[in-house]
Design an enzyme around this catalytic site. Structure first.
Site, PDB file in Angstrom:
ATOM      1  CE  LYS A   1      41.412  27.611  35.861  1.00 27.34           C
ATOM      2  NZ  LYS A   1      42.087  28.246  36.974  1.00 27.34           N
TER       3      LYS A   1
ATOM      4  CD  GLN B   1      44.939  27.807  39.253  1.00 27.76           C
ATOM      5  OE1 GLN B   1      44.532  27.879  38.100  1.00 27.76           O
ATOM      6  NE2 GLN B   1      44.119  27.738  40.278  1.00 27.76           N
TER       7      GLN B   1
ATOM      8  CG  ASP C   1      41.375  34.542  37.257  1.00 25.33           C
ATOM      9  OD1 ASP C   1      40.418  33.791  37.035  1.00 25.33           O
ATOM     10  OD2 ASP C   1      42.405  34.202  37.863  1.00 25.33           O
TER      11      ASP C   1
END
Ligand code: NDP
Length: 283
Positions: free
Chosen positions: A53, A97, A120
């Site tokens: 990322k 994460q 997200d």
């Protein structure tokens, strides 16, 4: 006849190439999109995802704000980090994460992220908007699946879409997005009876199970579009999906490979959401 292989790397690159110009335009207006990625602990898979990322951010000119903390962090300390990121004007998107170490509540952390920065798309506001068909951040992997279907000109309207898996991360949101595209959607899970027959009736099959090659080639209706979300390591150490690719590709019309299918799309859609978040700040 063998299926057309859906090239996720190519589609993801087309999306990120277009985003690069948007990032440049934002910079010309004095805004550098910023993505904060919170990594708790040393999980090797998580570290790998975070690194890729960060690399994509760098390629696009998005500022990547790394927040790496030890797995001994308390819930209160992690929530304080989220609060600080929520209040930081240089941060447009926040990603934590997953999975988090057991002592931490993922739910509480997800709920704490500002809905304006929920790139997200897992927070209650984003998921609620998805259900309500209102504009909002779409979860990245499901959005990536839909973009692949669109990129290959597959019309969902009136088709039977079978989604195997009902997780909040993939199965449920991808089902809602297929419904939004006027497919007739069946959601399957571990208690579904006659899974093979249900899959065989799917014009579109999305597999998000997390079990190596569980969806067999002879479960696929000839000509169907197969989107394989799974990422598994096989007994001989190879990366494989949830679909028995070699057999399925002899029946499908379109099929995603693993790797190189859905995987690259997830990061591309995260970048898309981050740029959207930065644009929203200018409104
Ligand atoms: P979860 O474990 O959260 O969910 C799995 C789902 O599969 C559950 O709904 C479960 O049913 C269902 N399931 C399990 N066994 C069976 C079975 N025998 N028959 C039918 N359904 C079954 O997984 P995720 O949704 O998070 O992820 C799924 C896969 O996608 C994983 O391989 C993951 O690594 C991958 N993934 C890939 C991403 C990418 O970027 N490409 C991003 C996110 C995930 P029940 O609810 O009844 O337990």
């Amino acid at each position: 006849m063998s299926a057309t292989i859906i090239d996720g790397k190519r589609v993801a690159k087309e999306i990120t190439d277009a985003l690069k110009s948007e990032v440049d335009a934002l910079k010309a207006k004095g805004v550098t999109p910023g993505l904060a990625v919170v990594l708790v602990g040393e999980n090797p898979a998580s570290k790998k995802y975070v690194a890729s990322k960060e690399k994509t951010c760098e390629t696009l000119g998005i500022k990547s704000i790394g927040c790496k903390v030890p797995d001994t962090i308390t819930q209160a300390e992690l929530l304080k980090i989220i609060d600080d990121l929520n209040n930081d004007p240089a941060v447009h998107g926040i990603l934590v994460q997953l999975p988090l170490p057991k002592q931490l509540s993922e739910k509480e952390v997800m709920h704490r992220i500002s809905s304006l920065k929920d790139v997200d798309g897992f927070g209650p506001d984003s998921l609620g908007r998805l259900v309500l068909d209102e504009p909002g951040f779409l979860p990245c992997t499901p959005h990536g699946c839909i973009k692949l279907i669109e990129a290959y000109g597959v019309d969902c309207a009136g088709k039977h879409a079978v989604v195997v898996g009902r997780s909040v991360i993939v199965g449920k949101p991808v089902s809602l997005l297929l419904l939004r595209k006027n497919a007739t959607v069946t959601i399957c899970h571990s208690k579904t009876a006659n899974l093979k027959d249900v899959c065989l009736s799917g014009d579109i099959v999305v597999a998000a199970v997390g079990k190596a090659e569980m969806v067999k080639g002879d479960w696929i209706k000839p000509g169907a579009t197969v989107i394989d979300v799974g990422i598994n390591v096989s007994a001989d150490g190879k990366l494989v999906g949830d679909v028995e690719f070699e057999a399925a590709k002899e029946r499908a019309g379109f099929i995603t490979p693993v790797p190189g299918g859905v995987g690259p799309m997830t990061i591309a859609m995260l970048m898309y959401n981050t740029v959207e978040a930065a644009k929203n700040m200018l409104k």
